[in-house]
Motif scaffolding. Sequence first.
Motif, short mmCIF file in Angstrom:
data_model
loop_
_atom_site.label_atom_id
_atom_site.label_comp_id
_atom_site.label_asym_id
_atom_site.label_seq_id
_atom_site.Cartn_x
_atom_site.Cartn_y
_atom_site.Cartn_z
N ASP B 11 -3.18 5.96 10.20
CA ASP B 11 -3.10 4.70 10.95
C ASP B 11 -2.97 3.49 10.03
O ASP B 11 -2.88 2.37 10.52
N ASP B 12 -2.97 3.72 8.72
CA ASP B 12 -2.90 2.60 7.77
C ASP B 12 -1.52 2.52 7.13
O ASP B 12 -1.15 3.37 6.31
N PRO B 13 -0.73 1.49 7.46
CA PRO B 13 0.61 1.37 6.87
C PRO B 13 0.56 1.27 5.34
O PRO B 13 1.50 1.71 4.66
N ALA B 14 -0.51 0.71 4.79
CA ALA B 14 -0.61 0.60 3.33
C ALA B 14 -0.61 1.99 2.69
O ALA B 14 -0.03 2.20 1.62
#
Lengths: 115, 318
Positions: B11-14
Amino acid sequence: MTQSADSWARALLPQFLDMTASRQIEIDIERGALEAGDDPATAAREICKVAHKISGTAASFGFATLGSQAQRVEDLCKQVCDLSGAAQTQAVQQELLPALDALGRELDTALAGAA
Amino acid sequence: MGNMRYLAVDDDPAFHYVLTKMMSQLGYQPPVCVTSAAEALTCLSNPHEHFDAILLDIQMPEMDGIEACQHIRAMAHHSTTPIMMVTTMVGRDYVDQAFAVGATDYLTKPINRIELQARLGMLDRLVQEHNLARSLQFAMESMDDVPGMRFAFEEPVALPKCGSLIEYLALENHLLTLSRLKLHSHTAVAFQVVGGASLFRRLNRMEFLDCMADVGSAIAACMKRQSFLLAYAGSAEFVCILNRSQPLDTQEIEHELAAELMAYDAVYESLGLPMLEARVGATVHSGLFSTSAVKTMLGRARASVRGQSTYQLQFLAG
């Protein structure tokens, strides 16, 4: 950012910092709820999610201390969620809020260093 | 590896940025990235989308990685697709649950290039094994030997049509995730097919794998009273991991196994094949202070089954 960080990490740094700035705001909002003390478990759960994201990638962008502090906050949030009553309030006051202060300082350093 | 297609779920684009860049640097195709378990399941259920392996974050909002892993394993076409769970150090407690629902391996965030390279290399080998197993399965179903399909007797190949087994590498990976204290609470026991080397020489590769799959199913049937992890270890041997708090009567298991294998006697006789027979080794556990505890424990379990039919002693590995 440390010198050991890869060049691609440098190229992606602006996106990372954008996200980090948004995350700092999210943490600040939940911190307010935490200090108000109405529903510390819900606030801790939300902070935990944000800290989890920071801890997962900060070191890859050269911010190892930020990553480990976020990991500590994540850990403390889980502990707070498992407690109730006076023990929970004590854990928030004595452990989580100081850890959030330290995380805030690391976030400030990361954002200031890149400015 | 350049042709391998990965699905990355986080869920973390980074994390997607980091993973994509690192994988590209290592010579892999950029992974297909999605930000939720629901999106991943939609992607994986599309028959036109092919993925060789999946990287799955454990801690995600709404559906977490463990539940997603269960759903993925329930899809027939992804029942053996390697799944590498991704978690932070804080989330390592969930890794056990992930292995129990079918995860293959795990990776700790923040990822570093050396660890990622090693883990992806392991997934590459698993994908190759699965491809080999699928080819063998196909050949078996068409009753046709494929001369190009070769593997050594010692290789821990994936057995076709044997749902109760996990890959040997996955079993090792699972044990490596356990703390020394937790590992100490597990027991290993090995099973050996009597005359396995002679069967390997006598049968073609597909027939041999079919035999091993029959034995694997019979072992799983005998162990069903307790929770266990079972893997084919190569050399006509199987290794089973059990909770140490549930003592195992190896003699009784050997008798039960003989009875289970008798069910195959008529079929094997009609095909002119020798009857299946398997022996059970001693239960082995890891010493608290041993080094290389996992390899030692599995190695001692296998050594014991090679020595005699049933050991009465409890070996202390390490």
